[in-house]
Enzyme design. Structure first.
Site, PDB file in Angstrom:
ATOM      1  N   GLU A  31      -5.033   4.145   6.232  1.00 47.72           N
ATOM      2  CA  GLU A  31      -4.673   3.724   4.767  1.00 47.72           C
ATOM      3  C   GLU A  31      -5.149   4.802   3.889  1.00 47.72           C
ATOM      4  O   GLU A  31      -4.317   5.133   2.843  1.00 47.72           O
ATOM      5  CB  GLU A  31      -5.396   2.449   4.505  1.00 47.72           C
ATOM      6  CG  GLU A  31      -4.618   1.551   3.583  1.00 47.72           C
ATOM      7  CD  GLU A  31      -5.148   2.078   1.938  1.00 47.72           C
ATOM      8  OE1 GLU A  31      -4.252   2.522   1.260  1.00 47.72           O
ATOM      9  OE2 GLU A  31      -6.013   1.818   1.549  1.00 47.72           O
ATOM     10  N   ARG A  38       0.737  -1.283  -0.046  1.00 42.64           N
ATOM     11  CA  ARG A  38      -0.068  -0.003  -0.017  1.00 42.64           C
ATOM     12  C   ARG A  38       0.980   1.303   0.055  1.00 42.64           C
ATOM     13  O   ARG A  38       0.477   2.328   0.764  1.00 42.64           O
ATOM     14  CB  ARG A  38      -0.959   0.132   1.276  1.00 42.64           C
ATOM     15  CG  ARG A  38      -2.008  -0.958   1.243  1.00 42.64           C
ATOM     16  CD  ARG A  38      -3.034  -0.879   0.199  1.00 42.64           C
ATOM     17  NE  ARG A  38      -4.241  -1.662   0.269  1.00 42.64           N
ATOM     18  CZ  ARG A  38      -4.255  -2.922  -0.275  1.00 42.64           C
ATOM     19  NH1 ARG A  38      -3.204  -3.427  -0.931  1.00 42.64           N
ATOM     20  NH2 ARG A  38      -5.388  -3.616  -0.086  1.00 42.64           N
ATOM     21  N   SER A  84     -10.670  -0.488   3.252  1.00 45.95           N
ATOM     22  CA  SER A  84      -9.720  -0.959   4.681  1.00 45.95           C
ATOM     23  C   SER A  84      -9.275   0.445   5.075  1.00 45.95           C
ATOM     24  O   SER A  84      -8.829   1.312   4.292  1.00 45.95           O
ATOM     25  CB  SER A  84      -8.531  -1.542   4.197  1.00 45.95           C
ATOM     26  OG  SER A  84      -8.832  -2.912   3.576  1.00 45.95           O
TER      27      SER A  84
HETATM   28  N1  EPU Z   1     -10.462 -10.743  10.168  1.00 42.55           N
HETATM   29  C1  EPU Z   1     -10.975 -10.446  11.406  1.00 42.55           C
HETATM   30  N2  EPU Z   1     -12.082  -9.602  11.857  1.00 42.55           N
HETATM   31  C2  EPU Z   1     -12.696  -9.280  10.692  1.00 42.55           C
HETATM   32  C3  EPU Z   1     -12.277  -9.396   9.410  1.00 42.55           C
HETATM   33  C4  EPU Z   1     -11.190  -9.940   9.277  1.00 42.55           C
HETATM   34  O1  EPU Z   1     -10.452 -11.150  12.752  1.00 42.55           O
HETATM   35  O2  EPU Z   1     -13.709  -8.319  10.822  1.00 42.55           O
HETATM   36  C5  EPU Z   1      -9.181 -11.507  10.110  1.00 42.55           C
HETATM   37  C6  EPU Z   1      -9.721 -12.956   9.627  1.00 42.55           C
HETATM   38  O3  EPU Z   1      -8.414 -13.777  10.272  1.00 42.55           O
HETATM   39  C7  EPU Z   1      -9.109 -12.857   8.353  1.00 42.55           C
HETATM   40  C8  EPU Z   1      -8.006 -11.628   8.178  1.00 42.55           C
HETATM   41  O4  EPU Z   1      -8.392 -10.921   9.026  1.00 42.55           O
HETATM   42  O5  EPU Z   1      -8.708 -13.922   7.730  1.00 42.55           O
HETATM   43  C9  EPU Z   1      -7.908 -10.998   6.866  1.00 42.55           C
HETATM   44  O6  EPU Z   1      -9.185 -10.663   6.404  1.00 42.55           O
HETATM   45  P1  EPU Z   1      -9.548 -10.191   4.801  1.00 42.55           P
HETATM   46  O7  EPU Z   1      -9.221 -11.462   4.086  1.00 42.55           O
HETATM   47  O8  EPU Z   1     -10.938  -9.704   4.767  1.00 42.55           O
HETATM   48  O9  EPU Z   1      -8.384  -8.912   4.515  1.00 42.55           O
HETATM   49  P2  EPU Z   1      -7.941  -7.766   5.067  1.00 42.55           P
HETATM   50  O10 EPU Z   1      -6.432  -8.156   5.341  1.00 42.55           O
HETATM   51  O11 EPU Z   1      -8.756  -7.283   6.251  1.00 42.55           O
HETATM   52  C10 EPU Z   1      -6.849  -6.917   2.917  1.00 42.55           C
HETATM   53  C11 EPU Z   1      -6.808  -5.573   2.306  1.00 42.55           C
HETATM   54  C12 EPU Z   1      -8.278  -5.503   1.329  1.00 42.55           C
HETATM   55  C13 EPU Z   1      -8.403  -6.696   0.430  1.00 42.55           C
HETATM   56  C14 EPU Z   1      -8.275  -7.805   1.253  1.00 42.55           C
HETATM   57  C15 EPU Z   1      -8.429  -9.405   0.367  1.00 42.55           C
HETATM   58  C16 EPU Z   1      -5.528  -4.029   3.374  1.00 42.55           C
HETATM   59  C17 EPU Z   1      -5.385  -2.769   4.316  1.00 42.55           C
HETATM   60  N3  EPU Z   1      -6.731  -4.595   2.973  1.00 42.55           N
HETATM   61  O12 EPU Z   1      -7.934  -6.698   3.960  1.00 42.55           O
HETATM   62  O13 EPU Z   1      -8.321  -4.313   0.638  1.00 42.55           O
HETATM   63  O14 EPU Z   1      -9.659  -6.546  -0.231  1.00 42.55           O
HETATM   64  O15 EPU Z   1      -6.997  -7.953   2.106  1.00 42.55           O
HETATM   65  O16 EPU Z   1      -7.193  -9.464  -0.075  1.00 42.55           O
HETATM   66  O17 EPU Z   1      -4.530  -4.751   3.027  1.00 42.55           O
HETATM   67  C18 EPU Z   1      -8.659  -1.958   0.557  1.00 42.55           C
HETATM   68  O18 EPU Z   1      -7.376  -1.835   0.564  1.00 42.55           O
HETATM   69  O19 EPU Z   1      -9.541  -0.966   0.571  1.00 42.55           O
HETATM   70  C19 EPU Z   1      -9.164  -3.413   0.719  1.00 42.55           C
HETATM   71  C20 EPU Z   1     -10.401  -3.541   0.770  1.00 42.55           C
END
Ligand code: EPU
Length: 357
Positions: free
Chosen positions: A353, A168, A246
């Site tokens: 972010e 990012r 995010s």
């Molecule tokens: N999780 C929780 N609680 C929640 C949601 C998630 O504990 O409410 C934990 C779970 O363990 C889950 C992990 O977080 O396995 C990862 O969650 P998720 O796969 O939804 O992805 P993220 O890391 O929260 C990132 C990107 C997203 C992208 C997703 C999918 C960043 C800042 N965000 O989110 O990007 O869509 O991965 O690859 O890196 C964005 O940048 O706006 C965005 C949406």
């Protein structure tokens, strides 16, 4: 045409109350040139804005906002295995992804349905479902604001390596912040499709689709369909619940920091970070969503702001209280309360972010 005192509330997906000193729609390079001359004459900062999907707009912006609409897609080079396509900064990101899939140019399918325009993609190196856009960018073309003058625009270009892409992050958020207007991005895409299925939920969803549709091969359109389905389920639609995706970056740590963390929180989720250039330096990510959820913010609301009930990383601006005039100050105050709670409990400092303008 340059407009004065422009209300930007409908132009940012968080729907924050915001007014800019001046605003112009930029459809071609001549309009960009005239806009920059105007900013310089009025001593206003020039700030490009796409669909406003990754920004926190301050209530009063003393700047000239450019609504970048530069269009066009041109094949600039082709080999047996790859194509190079130059795409205008104003093209809608998702439309470009779907166009590339239809044209049988592969690589972007995991990035379907990300909001925003092409010109914003390299700035924060958009990424999702195991893919970052940096791996598909050949170069970024831009205009240098400081060296442009009434005699002409100062064009420049950086190769992907010079863009200093990281999680990012890029040079456009660092040394070149506020100094450029991206005009187009050159993508290097594959002519041969190789699915990228490192994100487990994507693999699972694809298997479901294959079974439902009784298919025996995976194609890029099916990967995009699975990505669209996951995103639509997990991430709130900004038209219904204003948000900027995010709101915090995930926490990047090395092996030693991970070990210390897991001693105290053995059940915490963690993922290996496999960015080709940074694997050695970073190593692991702790999901910020989990840290926020542990601190009790998931699904909680404070005034007109809250963290989403299904994805704790997404900050929502509730707009049911029509008398409220929520702006950047309130958002940052609320975000700071989350940062403080996570720091107190886990010792990690969350970073916002979206960019503050
Ligand atoms: N999780 C929780 N609680 C929640 C949601 C998630 O504990 O409410 C934990 C779970 O363990 C889950 C992990 O977080 O396995 C990862 O969650 P998720 O796969 O939804 O992805 P993220 O890391 O929260 C990132 C990107 C997203 C992208 C997703 C999918 C960043 C800042 N965000 O989110 O990007 O869509 O991965 O690859 O890196 C964005 O940048 O706006 C965005 C949406």
């Amino acid at each position: 045409m340059i407009k004065r005192n422009v209300n930007l509330q409908a132009r940012n997906t968080l729907r924050l109350a915001s007014t800019a000193n001046a605003c112009s729609e930029i459809n071609n390079l001549e309009e960009l040139h005239q806009a920059i001359i105007f900013s310089q004459a009025e001593s206003l900062a020039t700030i490009p804005l796409g669909e406003g999907s990754n920004v926190i707009l301050q209530k009063s912006i003393d700047a000239h906002i450019l609504d970048i609409r530069l269009c066009g897609m041109t094949k600039t080079k082709e080999t047996e295995s790859h194509v190079w396509i130059e795409v205008g900064a104003g093209v809608n990101w998702h439309e470009w992804v779907m166009h590339s899939i239809n044209a049988q140019w592969f690589g972007l399918e995991n990035l379907a349905l990300i909001p925003g325009r092409v010109g914003a993609a390299p700035i924060q190196n958009i990424g999702a479902y195991g893919c970052e856009v940096s791996s598909l960018i050949d170069s970024v073309n831009f205009v240098n604001l400081q060296s442009s003058s009434s005699t002409g625009l100062a064009f420049d270009s950086l190769t992907a390596e010079q863009c200093q892409f990281a999680y990012r992050d890029s040079v456009f958020k660092q040394e070149l912040a506020s100094k450029t207007v991206i005009t187009s991005v050159v993508f290097k895409l594959d002519k041969i499709f190789t699915p990228q299925l490192s994100y487990p939920a994507l693999k699972g969803r694809l298997e479901q689709l294959i079974e439902q549709k009784k298919l025996d091969v995976i194609d890029a359109a099916l990967v995009a369909e699975a990505v669209i389905a996951i995103r639509s389920e997990k991430l709130p639609d900004p038209k219904k619940l204003p948000n900027a995706g995010s709101f915090f970056k995930n926490i990047a740590i090395n092996q030693q920091q991970l070990n210390t963390f897991l001693e105290r929180h053995p059940n915490a989720p963690h993922f290996q970070y496999t960015h080709k250039d940074l694997a050695d330096k970073i190593g692991y990510k702790i999901p910020a969503a989990w840290l926020i959820e542990q601190c009790g913010f998931k699904g909680q609301r404070s005034g007109d702001l809250g963290m989403h009930k299904d994805q704790a990383l997404v900050l929502i601006h509730y707009r049911d209280n029509t008398t409220a005039d929520t702006g950047a100050v309130e958002v940052i105050r609320f975000a700071d309360s989350i940062i403080a709670a996570v720091k107190e409990r886990f010792g990690f400092i969350l970073e916002r972010e979206p960019q503050t303008i």
